[in-house]
Motif scaffolding. Structure first.
Motif, PDB file in Angstrom:
ATOM      1  N   GLN A 256       0.898  -1.191  -0.142  1.00  0.00           N
ATOM      2  CA  GLN A 256      -0.045  -0.076  -0.135  1.00  0.00           C
ATOM      3  C   GLN A 256       0.839   1.266   0.064  1.00  0.00           C
ATOM      4  N   GLU A 257       2.036   1.132   0.671  1.00  0.00           N
ATOM      5  CA  GLU A 257       2.934   2.572   0.691  1.00  0.00           C
ATOM      6  C   GLU A 257       3.915   2.502  -0.450  1.00  0.00           C
ATOM      7  N   ARG A 258       4.272   1.319  -1.026  1.00  0.00           N
ATOM      8  CA  ARG A 258       5.420   1.288  -1.831  1.00  0.00           C
ATOM      9  C   ARG A 258       4.985   1.563  -3.364  1.00  0.00           C
ATOM     10  N   LYS A 259       5.410   2.427  -4.149  1.00  0.00           N
ATOM     11  CA  LYS A 259       4.932   3.060  -5.127  1.00  0.00           C
ATOM     12  C   LYS A 259       6.155   2.703  -6.395  1.00  0.00           C
ATOM     13  N   ALA A 260       5.532   2.259  -7.654  1.00  0.00           N
ATOM     14  CA  ALA A 260       6.366   2.161  -8.747  1.00  0.00           C
ATOM     15  C   ALA A 260       5.462   2.423 -10.028  1.00  0.00           C
ATOM     16  N   PHE A 261       6.197   2.943 -11.056  1.00  0.00           N
ATOM     17  CA  PHE A 261       5.553   3.532 -12.095  1.00  0.00           C
ATOM     18  C   PHE A 261       4.250   4.334 -11.863  1.00  0.00           C
ATOM     19  N   LYS A 262       4.573   5.174 -10.881  1.00  0.00           N
ATOM     20  CA  LYS A 262       3.673   6.186 -10.308  1.00  0.00           C
ATOM     21  C   LYS A 262       2.373   5.511  -9.707  1.00  0.00           C
ATOM     22  N   GLN A 263       2.307   4.279  -9.405  1.00  0.00           N
ATOM     23  CA  GLN A 263       1.112   3.811  -8.779  1.00  0.00           C
ATOM     24  C   GLN A 263       1.514   3.096  -7.412  1.00  0.00           C
ATOM     25  N   ARG A 264       0.689   2.879  -6.657  1.00  0.00           N
ATOM     26  CA  ARG A 264       0.861   1.882  -5.393  1.00  0.00           C
ATOM     27  C   ARG A 264       0.999   0.419  -5.901  1.00  0.00           C
ATOM     28  N   LEU A 265       2.068  -0.426  -5.393  1.00  0.00           N
ATOM     29  CA  LEU A 265       2.113  -1.910  -5.787  1.00  0.00           C
ATOM     30  C   LEU A 265       0.687  -2.273  -5.624  1.00  0.00           C
ATOM     31  N   MET A 266       0.011  -1.972  -4.632  1.00  0.00           N
ATOM     32  CA  MET A 266      -1.398  -2.637  -4.483  1.00  0.00           C
ATOM     33  C   MET A 266      -2.357  -2.428  -5.366  1.00  0.00           C
ATOM     34  N   ASP A 267      -2.268  -1.521  -6.294  1.00  0.00           N
ATOM     35  CA  ASP A 267      -3.113  -1.072  -7.557  1.00  0.00           C
ATOM     36  C   ASP A 267      -2.644  -1.899  -8.771  1.00  0.00           C
ATOM     37  N   MET A 268      -1.541  -2.819  -8.378  1.00  0.00           N
ATOM     38  CA  MET A 268      -1.256  -3.475  -9.728  1.00  0.00           C
ATOM     39  C   MET A 268      -1.941  -4.597  -9.593  1.00  0.00           C
ATOM     40  N   GLN A 269      -2.544  -5.351 -10.764  1.00  0.00           N
ATOM     41  CA  GLN A 269      -3.578  -6.463 -10.816  1.00  0.00           C
ATOM     42  C   GLN A 269      -2.543  -7.633 -10.203  1.00  0.00           C
ATOM     43  N   ASN A 270      -1.380  -8.125 -10.678  1.00  0.00           N
ATOM     44  CA  ASN A 270      -0.486  -8.924 -10.153  1.00  0.00           C
ATOM     45  C   ASN A 270      -0.488  -8.984  -8.545  1.00  0.00           C
ATOM     46  N   THR A 271      -0.211  -7.914  -8.168  1.00  0.00           N
ATOM     47  CA  THR A 271      -0.172  -7.751  -6.439  1.00  0.00           C
ATOM     48  C   THR A 271      -1.487  -8.324  -5.913  1.00  0.00           C
ATOM     49  N   ARG A 272      -2.610  -7.747  -6.418  1.00  0.00           N
ATOM     50  CA  ARG A 272      -3.907  -7.920  -6.058  1.00  0.00           C
ATOM     51  C   ARG A 272      -4.209  -9.592  -6.158  1.00  0.00           C
ATOM     52  N   PHE A 273      -3.795  -9.987  -7.222  1.00  0.00           N
ATOM     53  CA  PHE A 273      -4.289 -11.567  -7.319  1.00  0.00           C
ATOM     54  C   PHE A 273      -3.123 -12.473  -6.640  1.00  0.00           C
ATOM     55  N   LYS A 274      -1.876 -12.020  -6.497  1.00  0.00           N
ATOM     56  CA  LYS A 274      -0.980 -12.665  -5.578  1.00  0.00           C
ATOM     57  C   LYS A 274      -1.408 -12.649  -4.059  1.00  0.00           C
ATOM     58  N   LEU A 275      -1.957 -11.502  -3.827  1.00  0.00           N
ATOM     59  CA  LEU A 275      -2.522 -11.499  -2.339  1.00  0.00           C
ATOM     60  C   LEU A 275      -3.801 -12.145  -2.055  1.00  0.00           C
ATOM     61  N   ALA A 276      -4.425 -12.296  -3.049  1.00  0.00           N
ATOM     62  CA  ALA A 276      -6.002 -12.866  -3.017  1.00  0.00           C
ATOM     63  C   ALA A 276      -5.362 -14.514  -2.936  1.00  0.00           C
ATOM     64  N   GLU A 277      -4.280 -14.925  -3.654  1.00  0.00           N
ATOM     65  CA  GLU A 277      -4.157 -16.361  -3.653  1.00  0.00           C
ATOM     66  C   GLU A 277      -3.624 -16.834  -2.289  1.00  0.00           C
ATOM     67  N   ALA A 278      -2.715 -15.658  -1.677  1.00  0.00           N
ATOM     68  CA  ALA A 278      -2.152 -15.971  -0.416  1.00  0.00           C
ATOM     69  C   ALA A 278      -3.186 -16.253   0.665  1.00  0.00           C
ATOM     70  N   LYS A 279      -4.284 -15.115   0.524  1.00  0.00           N
ATOM     71  CA  LYS A 279      -5.269 -15.153   1.769  1.00  0.00           C
ATOM     72  C   LYS A 279      -6.090 -16.546   1.481  1.00  0.00           C
ATOM     73  N   THR A 280      -6.378 -16.647   0.185  1.00  0.00           N
ATOM     74  CA  THR A 280      -7.187 -17.997  -0.065  1.00  0.00           C
ATOM     75  C   THR A 280      -6.395 -19.068   0.503  1.00  0.00           C
ATOM     76  N   LYS A 281      -5.170 -19.321   0.300  1.00  0.00           N
ATOM     77  CA  LYS A 281      -4.229 -20.439   0.817  1.00  0.00           C
ATOM     78  C   LYS A 281      -4.352 -20.539   2.337  1.00  0.00           C
ATOM     79  N   ALA A 282      -4.220 -19.379   2.853  1.00  0.00           N
ATOM     80  CA  ALA A 282      -4.226 -19.189   4.537  1.00  0.00           C
ATOM     81  C   ALA A 282      -5.504 -19.574   4.939  1.00  0.00           C
ATOM     82  N   ASP A 283      -6.666 -19.204   4.360  1.00  0.00           N
ATOM     83  CA  ASP A 283      -8.180 -19.450   4.980  1.00  0.00           C
ATOM     84  C   ASP A 283      -8.295 -20.774   4.787  1.00  0.00           C
TER      85      ASP A 283
END
Ligand SMILES: Cc1cc2nc3c(=O)[nH]c(=O)nc-3n(C[C@H](O)[C@H](O)[C@H](O)COP(=O)(O)OP(=O)(O)OC[C@H]3O[C@@H](n4cnc5c(N)ncnc54)[C@H](O)[C@@H]3O)c2cc1C
Length: 386
Positions: free
Chosen positions: A273-300
């Protein structure tokens, strides 16, 4: 810090939630401030065991007559979870818990009175010595011997990778009382280290992770131990005793896995949420969102299986195959999730000052100890093929 992700489950009562909260606070004040220093010194302060005893963590599931609380093991599961959430992989609570349950299950009344109060107060740090330089997975091949001599056993052999090895006041030693009887010749014998002539601690082994955990070689050269220190009514029951406790021991590794996943996902969300690259938050990139969604699913999904194990545990029905499943699946998911979360940190994820780097180093052993994951799969396969 406020938690966005936590372990809440239908099996948890008001008492569980209160215990979990007080354990969390205890770790925040008494453990987290020291983890860095403990990692440097390679062992937790001895003093911490007494504090944990005083806080009621060491005897939550031990009988009241010996100073315990008299609750069930699900409370210990919460301690495991909160310890890992506090960012510690050094304090040997898991092994303490296993050893205490061996004593509760197999010791006679005299032995219980001798060891349980100290285990519960923190005065006695225990270790469980199965693995040897020549054998780990194939436990029946242990070469440590315990020969009878009058009222004593004479123990000879060496052990390796023993958690709590540098601090242990008692060591539950897996030894052959009958060299020719295979698994039926294995017994569990308690060595009280203070009085044990011929007992020596070897190196505190340097590890990839779990830096604050003392993991040691132990040597036994003609160590004389009273035969009254045998656990169980007769010799040769050791292997069966070990097998009977395995469901819980292995489910514990699954619990540490869900705690590690919850922690690292929460931290990674904050980071991207804090780190930026290419003028946007890493959190706004689809790869980041999908990876985190996968991680949360695995944990749950892992958590859902652990919850099923907890219900079985509370009913006294947790079986070795469920424990094996929780262990291999939990540790596999943990390693995958931690690796993906490290990737999302970029180069910072490789720096030890970032918790994700330590989580990466700590997680790897989860697939190895407590019985390597291949052994867990073998156990599950055997249950399909009988
Ligand atoms: C940090 C740490 C703490 C530990 N704490 C303790 C402790 O407190 N007490 C204790 O007694 N031990 C402890 N251990 C030891 C641990 O339980 C063993 O390392 C583990 O059981 C594997 O045994 P091994 O290392 O001898 O590997 P090996 O048995 O030599 O196995 C090597 C590889 O071969 C594979 N393999 C072996 N047999 C089979 C098979 N039949 N089928 C398929 N693959 C197989 C294994 O899965 C593994 O990948 C600890 C280990 C570590 C690293």
């Amino acid at each position: 810090m406020e938690r966005k992700i936590d372990w809440n489950a239908p099996w948890m009562t008001e008492e569980h939630l209160m215990f979990k909260e007080s354990t969390r606070k205890f770790f925040e004040s008494e453990l987290s401030p020291h983890t860095e220093r403990w990692a440097e010194q390679g062992v937790v302060d001895r003093d911490f065991w007494f504090k944990a005893g005083e806080a009621g963590l060491l005897g939550a599931s031990a009988p009241e007559e010996f100073g315990g609380v008299g609750a069930d093991q699900s409370f210990d599961a919460l301690t495991m979870y909160e310890q890992a959430r506090a960012g510690d992989s050094g304090w040997g609570f898991g092994v303490h818990n296993i050893c205490t349950h061996y004593i509760m299950a197999y010791a006679n009344e005299e032995q219980k009175a001798r060891w349980l109060p100290g285990l519960i107060s923190g005065e006695i740090v225990p270790a469980l010595a199965m693995t040897e330089p020549g054998t780990g997975s194939d436990l029946q091949a242990v070469r440590t011997t315990a020969d009878k001599d009058g009222d004593d056993y004479i123990i000879n052999g060496s052990k390796i990778f023993i958690s709590n090895g540098q601090q242990a006041d008692i060591v539950i030693v897996v030894a052959k009382t009958d060299k020719d009887a295979g698994g039926r010749g294995i017994s569990l014998i308690v060595v009280e280290t203070a009085d044990a002539e011929g007992f020596a601690r070897g190196r505190n082994l340097k590890k990839l992770g779990m830096k604050a955990q003392d993991t040691s070689e132990l040597f036994f050269e003609n160590v004389r131990v009273p035969r009254a220190n045998l656990l169980g009514e007769q010799e040769g029951q050791g292997f069966i005793h070990l097998m009977l406790q395995l469901g819980w021991e292995r489910a514990n590794i699954g619990i540490a896995a869900i705690a590690a996943m919850d922690t690292v996902i929460e931290e990674t969300v904050r980071y991207v949420q804090e780190r930026k690259a290419f003028k946007q938050r890493l959190m706004d990139m689809q790869n980041t969102r999908f990876k985190l969604a996968e991680a949360k699913t695995k944990a749950d999904v892992t958590k859902a299986y652990i919850n099923e194990c907890m219900v079985k545990l509370i009913d006294g029905k947790l079986d070795p195959v469920s424990g094996a499943t929780a262990k291999w699946w939990g540790s596999q998911m943990q390693c995958e999730v931690v690796d993906e979360c490290l990737q999302l940190h970029g180069g910072y994820g490789y720096m030890m000052e970032y918790p994700v780097a330590r989580a990466y180093a700590d997680s790897r052993v989860q697939k190895i100890y407590g019985g390597a994951n291949e052994i867990q799969k073998e156990l599950i396969a055997r249950s399909l093929d009988n």
